[in-house]
Design a protein around this motif. Structure first.
Motif, PDB file in Angstrom:
ATOM      1  N   LEU A 150       0.833  -1.205   0.000  1.00 37.27           N
ATOM      2  CA  LEU A 150       0.000   0.000   0.000  1.00 37.27           C
ATOM      3  C   LEU A 150       0.865   1.251   0.000  1.00 37.27           C
ATOM      4  O   LEU A 150       0.536   2.253  -0.626  1.00 37.27           O
ATOM      5  N   GLY A 151       1.985   1.193   0.730  1.00 30.62           N
ATOM      6  CA  GLY A 151       2.907   2.323   0.722  1.00 30.62           C
ATOM      7  C   GLY A 151       3.515   2.573  -0.635  1.00 30.62           C
ATOM      8  O   GLY A 151       3.937   3.689  -0.943  1.00 30.62           O
ATOM      9  N   LEU A 152       3.560   1.554  -1.461  1.00 33.71           N
ATOM     10  CA  LEU A 152       4.058   1.706  -2.818  1.00 33.71           C
ATOM     11  C   LEU A 152       3.188   2.646  -3.635  1.00 33.71           C
ATOM     12  O   LEU A 152       3.648   3.283  -4.583  1.00 33.71           O
ATOM     13  N   GLY A 153       1.912   2.747  -3.273  1.00 30.15           N
ATOM     14  CA  GLY A 153       1.014   3.669  -3.967  1.00 30.15           C
ATOM     15  C   GLY A 153      -0.020   2.983  -4.825  1.00 30.15           C
ATOM     16  O   GLY A 153      -0.923   3.647  -5.344  1.00 30.15           O
ATOM     17  N   MET A 154       0.068   1.687  -5.017  1.00 24.86           N
ATOM     18  CA  MET A 154      -0.892   0.972  -5.838  1.00 24.86           C
ATOM     19  C   MET A 154      -2.072   0.509  -4.993  1.00 24.86           C
ATOM     20  O   MET A 154      -2.022   0.532  -3.756  1.00 24.86           O
ATOM     21  N   ALA A 155      -3.135   0.078  -5.654  1.00 25.95           N
ATOM     22  CA  ALA A 155      -4.299  -0.469  -4.961  1.00 25.95           C
ATOM     23  C   ALA A 155      -4.071  -1.956  -4.724  1.00 25.95           C
ATOM     24  O   ALA A 155      -3.682  -2.689  -5.640  1.00 25.95           O
ATOM     25  N   LEU A 156      -4.277  -2.402  -3.486  1.00 27.79           N
ATOM     26  CA  LEU A 156      -4.156  -3.813  -3.143  1.00 27.79           C
ATOM     27  C   LEU A 156      -5.514  -4.466  -3.403  1.00 27.79           C
ATOM     28  O   LEU A 156      -6.509  -4.158  -2.752  1.00 27.79           O
ATOM     29  N   LEU A 157      -5.585  -5.396  -4.393  1.00 29.55           N
ATOM     30  CA  LEU A 157      -6.856  -5.982  -4.853  1.00 29.55           C
ATOM     31  C   LEU A 157      -7.132  -7.272  -4.096  1.00 29.55           C
ATOM     32  O   LEU A 157      -6.303  -8.192  -4.083  1.00 29.55           O
TER      33      LEU A 157
END
Length: 986
Positions: free
Chosen positions: A877-884
């Motif tokens: 999540l810290g990476l900036g993407m959405a966790l699906l």
């Protein structure tokens, strides 16, 4: 003010005061007060139709009782009722009671505010002044909230009487000092500034106090006041005492206003307008000329007013530091005061000349008064004047007079007041070191300093002399001979024993050829002082003894006998016992070669700021003349011998001391980026602005990787500086707040920062607005006070993909030494991710479409830490993407999706992480595709670093197989290596 009628005499109050004064005892006074309080309480409760005169009388009695020190818990409402009276005396007593007794948190504040509003709107100047005085006296935040917007309107209104304007200006000043955030001048600024042109001198005097305070906080908004202040000052200075009869004080026209005008001008640099500057110079010359004229009165009030204007004018001349003629004339004028019979004038003259000595234009003029200053140091009765004389000698010292000044200071030290001895010792040590051309003179001076004022010689002083002796081969023999002779004195200070033990332990062999200083004589001399010393000094002497065994093998048996005695190996102090046992064993079993290796000479100390100078700055404190200013502004750069602040403890006598050890507890910070230098280059100027430049700082990226998956925290911290960041991103735009905190008690001078973009990054990231939000008193030379924090804002726009991070370079002066630091700013491509939600069908359909080799990158690696589910999710999540969720058929896998937003393109990215908990292995796979059909693709850096993630590769997607403009694999590999290091750090 309206006349007081005959009936306002309040005979009852006079009788009560007389009764109190006639009381023979405290008990009688209390009894009379209690009787009166009971009477007043019954009147307030019983007589509902009490007239205004009676209320006023009883409220006055309560006020008098309160002033005698008794608590008053009633009568407040009656005082508030007096505010509604139309009689001046009743309203006055009501406001007086409220100003003295009503608490700002009282429930009556709302009623009081309503009464004040009625009086302010009454247009009765007397009532308006009473209301304004009450607001200023109470000065609570509630009153500021109620009247902060109303008072400026009254102040600038054309029909407001002059007396009301004066009260309004001073009332607004009071509110601004207590609640500056509520007093917003805004549209009133220019009209308030133009009050300087008011015909009434009282209005100008009150307004300039307000403008000066506002200018110190918001100089740019009020800079138009400079020309008006110069114009008003010119009219006052050129006027005769008869022109301003109402504002002439003992033949001096408007002295208070003149001083305030000169003080206001010190808030700004010299005027840029040539005509305004010329007029101001004429004013200053006229003031200096008038100081030379015979006095028009013998009264002390005349000379006080005249000299007050003169000293403010000299302060302004010093502040500008741009008119050589005026600076020299000011110095000559102050020189006349050095022998004045008034102690205060001598003190002020010494203090002002101390600042003048730092100017290149007036330094030589100040030096002409050296004999007078030395005489003041010796003969002044007031210790504060003697201290200012010592400060001035320190400030005027240069190569031409250093030996004379140091000798006079040493001579004075023998009889100096105890309160200033420590500071005098530090100044002598600094001057001797800074201007030492002949280092034998330096050694003699410091040893003499220890002899005269040993109790006031701090550890920093004798540490420093040892560092310099070690770094100077040509003075080592002389130092050993001199300290040997000094130790022969019957009464020898312990600091001298420390210096002697260290120097003889290192360089005693240089004087061992003389029978009078043979090895055994040296040892016996040191050991004769052993029983008189404290534990730390004894520990140092034991180390000197083991050094003697290496230097002089013939002393081995004697020294071993000393180490073997019960008083050493069975000593109650653990440190002494351990050293004795270990040194005895070392000397018994080690071969000559081993001893020579372990106990070889100390290597030269690396260059570092003198800890003596840092101690003096701390000693001076914020209220005294700034040592930093005195040193930074010196014209002739003195030289200060290099040497680190490692203390010369005996444990440090090993040839290879631990780099992390601070053996004597000295924590003076080394200049950032400074490196040890050879013994041949040991002179470093830590005072002059034109001193040696700090070496180019290597890029520090220690904290860079910690921010790949977070936006807030501490980026960098050392002994001097802490840098924190707080950042936020939206699409292709970002904003980063940088916080610089000064961790020391000494101010940073010449603080500056720059942001640079390496390589092609300049065209990929645009830094649009990079500015300080703190208010600096001297924008040209920014200062960060000790313990203070300043903020900086960096606006960022991502134009296209990038892999390198921008660099932040920070430069400032700490203790005269230039500090240079370069950091990587944590701006990575993943900061511009926009999370994207999608179904399982859409995810794998797009995943399969990205089948070309250049569109995919993957990595299988071993996890160094346990694969905690929450930690993995937090990193992703810290990476900036959405966790699906519920997308991958295997519930143990993690799936992410996002879009990188840049100005030129959008890049869709898919990521899949497959952990194997049994084998502690992770498989990460990523793909990317340009969504806006542009022939370029952004790189996706490997930014998943954390407890469970080691490295990752990225995939680059294109709209067509012919497109070859994606970021190369070299860049990806480089980022993978960086990330791998980051995981170890995290």
């Amino acid at each position: 003010m309206p006349a007081v009628s005959k009936g306002d005499g309040m005979r009852g109050l006079a009788v009560f005061i007389s009764d109190i004064r006639n009381c023979k005892s405290k008990e009688a006074e209390i009894k009379r007060i209690n009787k009166e309080l009971a009477n007043i309480r019954s009147k307030f409760k019983g007589d509902k139709a009490l007239d205004g005169y009676s209320k006023k009388k009883y409220v006055c009695k309560l006020l008098f009782i309160f002033l005698l020190g008794h608590d008053i818990d009633f009568g407040h409402m009656e005082a508030v009722n007096l505010l509604s009276s139309n009689k001046y005396t009743e309203k006055q007593i009501g406001y007086l009671f409220i100003s003295v007794l009503v608490n700002s948190n009282s429930e009556l504040i709302r009623l009081i505010n309503n009464a004040i509003k009625n009086d302010l709107s009454s247009r009765n100047p007397t009532f308006m002044c009473l209301a304004l005085h009450c607001i200023a006296n109470v000065g609570s935040r509630e009153m500021a909230e109620a009247f902060a917007s109303e008072i400026p309107r009254i102040l600038v209104a054309g029909d407001t009487m002059d007396s009301v304007k004066q009260s309004a200006a001073l009332c607004l000043l009071r509110l601004y000092k207590t609640s500056p955030d509520l007093v917003l001048m805004g549209e009133w600024t220019s009209r308030v500034v133009h009050l300087l042109n008011d015909q009434h001198m009282g209005v100008v005097t009150a307004a300039i106090s307000l403008i000066t305070c506002l200018s110190q906080k918001n100089p740019d908004e009020f800079k138009t006041c400079v020309s008006l202040a110069v114009s008003r000052l010119s009219r006052i200075v050129s006027s005769a005492s008869t022109d301003l009869q109402d504002y002439t004080y003992y033949f001096v026209p408007a002295p208070w206003l003149s001083c305030k005008l000169l003080r206001l001008l010190q808030c700004y640099p010299p005027p840029e307008d040539g005509a305004v500057k010329g007029r101001l110079v004429e004013c200053l010359e006229t003031i200096l000329n008038k100081a030379q004229e015979p006095p028009k009165s013998k009264k002390v009030q005349h000379s006080n007013a005249k000299n007050a204007i003169l000293f403010e004018a000299i302060s302004l001349i010093i502040h500008y530091d741009s008119e050589p003629n005026l600076l020299v004339r000011a110095c000559n004028q102050l020189g006349q005061f050095l022998q004045h019979r008034e102690t205060n004038l001598r003190y002020l003259a010494l203090e002002s000349m101390c600042t003048l000595a730092s100017s290149e234009f007036s330094h030589e003029a100040v030096k002409t008064h050296i004999e007078t200053v030395i005489n003041a140091l010796k003969t002044e009765r007031d210790v504060s004047v003697r201290q200012r004389a010592a400060d001035l000698l320190y400030a005027m010292c240069d190569r031409s007079n250093a030996k004379q000044i140091v000798a006079e200071m040493l001579s004075y030290l023998e009889t100096a007041d105890y309160s200033i001895r420590e500071e005098m010792v530090l100044k002598v040590a600094i001057l001797a070191e800074k201007y030492a051309v002949d280092y034998s003179w330096y050694v003699d001076t410091i040893l003499n300093l220890i002899r005269i004022a040993g109790d006031y010689v701090s550890e920093e002083v004798w540490y420093r002399v040892i560092q310099i002796v070690i770094n100077r081969d040509d003075v080592q023999g002389y130092a050993a001979k001199t300290v040997f002779e000094a130790l022969q004195a019957p009464a020898c200070h312990e600091n001298m024993v420390k210096v002697g033990g260290y120097i003889l332990g290192e360089f005693g062999n240089l004087i061992a050829g003389d029978p009078r200083s043979s090895p055994l004589v040296q040892f016996n001399l040191l050991h004769s002082k052993f029983h008189l010393c404290s534990v730390p000094t004894r520990a140092l002497l034991l180390s000197a003894y083991i050094k003697f065994i290496n230097l002089f093998p013939e002393t081995k048996a004697t020294i071993q006998e000393v180490l073997r005695c019960d008083s050493q190996i069975r000593n109650s102090d653990v440190e002494l016992q351990q050293r004795a046992v270990e040194y005895l064993k070392l000397s018994s079993i080690a071969s000559t070669d081993v001893l020579a290796t372990v106990l070889e000479e100390m290597p030269p100390f690396p260059e570092r700021e003198s800890s003596i100078l840092a101690k003096l700055k701390k000693k001076k404190g914020p209220g005294a003349v700034s040592v930093t200013e005195l040193e930074d502004n010196k014209r002739e750069g003195g030289e200060l011998n290099g040497g680190s602040d490692r203390g010369p403890d005996t444990a440090a006598m090993a040839s290879t001391p631990s780099p992390s050890a601070d053996l004597l507890g000295i924590r003076s910070a080394a200049p950032i980026g400074a490196a040890p230098t050879s013994a041949g280059s040991l002179l470093v100027d830590v005072f002059s602005e034109a001193g040696p430049a700090a070496p180019s700082a290597a890029v520090n990226d220690d904290g860079f990787l910690r921010f790949v998956c977070k936006n807030n925290g501490v980026l960098f911290e050392n002994q001097l500086l802490q840098i924190g960041i707080k950042s936020e991103y939206r699409q292709n735009l970002g904003r980063m707040y940088l916080f610089y905190g000064n961790k020391t008690s000494v101010q940073f001078a010449s603080f500056s920062t720059t942001v640079s973009c390496p390589g092609e990054l300049q065209s990929h990231i645009l830094s649009m607005d990079f500015y300080f939000t703190c208010s600096l008193t001297k924008p040209v030379e920014p200062l960060v006070e000790g313990g203070a924090q300043i903020q900086q804002v960096l606006n960022i726009e991502c134009i296209t993909d990038f892999s390198d991070a921008p660099l932040l370079n920070i430069k400032f002066r700490y203790g005269g030494a230039l500090q240079n630091l370069t950091l990587k700013l944590p701006v990575t491509i993943n900061k511009f991710f926009q999370p994207t939600e999608m179904s399982s069908h859409d995810f794998f359909q797009r995943w399969k479409q990205l089948s070309q080799p250049q569109q995919e990158a993957q990595k299988i690696f071993k996890a160094n830490h346990s694969m905690d589910t929450e930690v993995l999710k937090a990193k992703l999540l810290g990476l900036g993407m959405a966790l699906l969720d519920n997308v991958d058929p295997n519930p143990e896998n993690y799936v992410c999706a996002g879009v990188i937003q840049t100005k030129s393109q959008q890049v869709g990215c898919l990521l899949r992480l497959e952990p194997n908990a049994q084998a502690q292995v992770l498989h990460i796979d990523a793909t990317a595709l340009c969504l806006d059909k542009m022939n370029h693709c952004a790189s996706i850096p490997p930014v998943i670093s954390g407890a469970a993630l080691k490295t990752c590769k990225t995939r680059h997607g294109h709209t067509s197989s012919e497109d070859k403009s994606c970021v190369g694999k070299e860049s990806i590999s480089q980022e993978l290596r960086i990330l791998q290091k980051g995981d170890k750090q995290d």
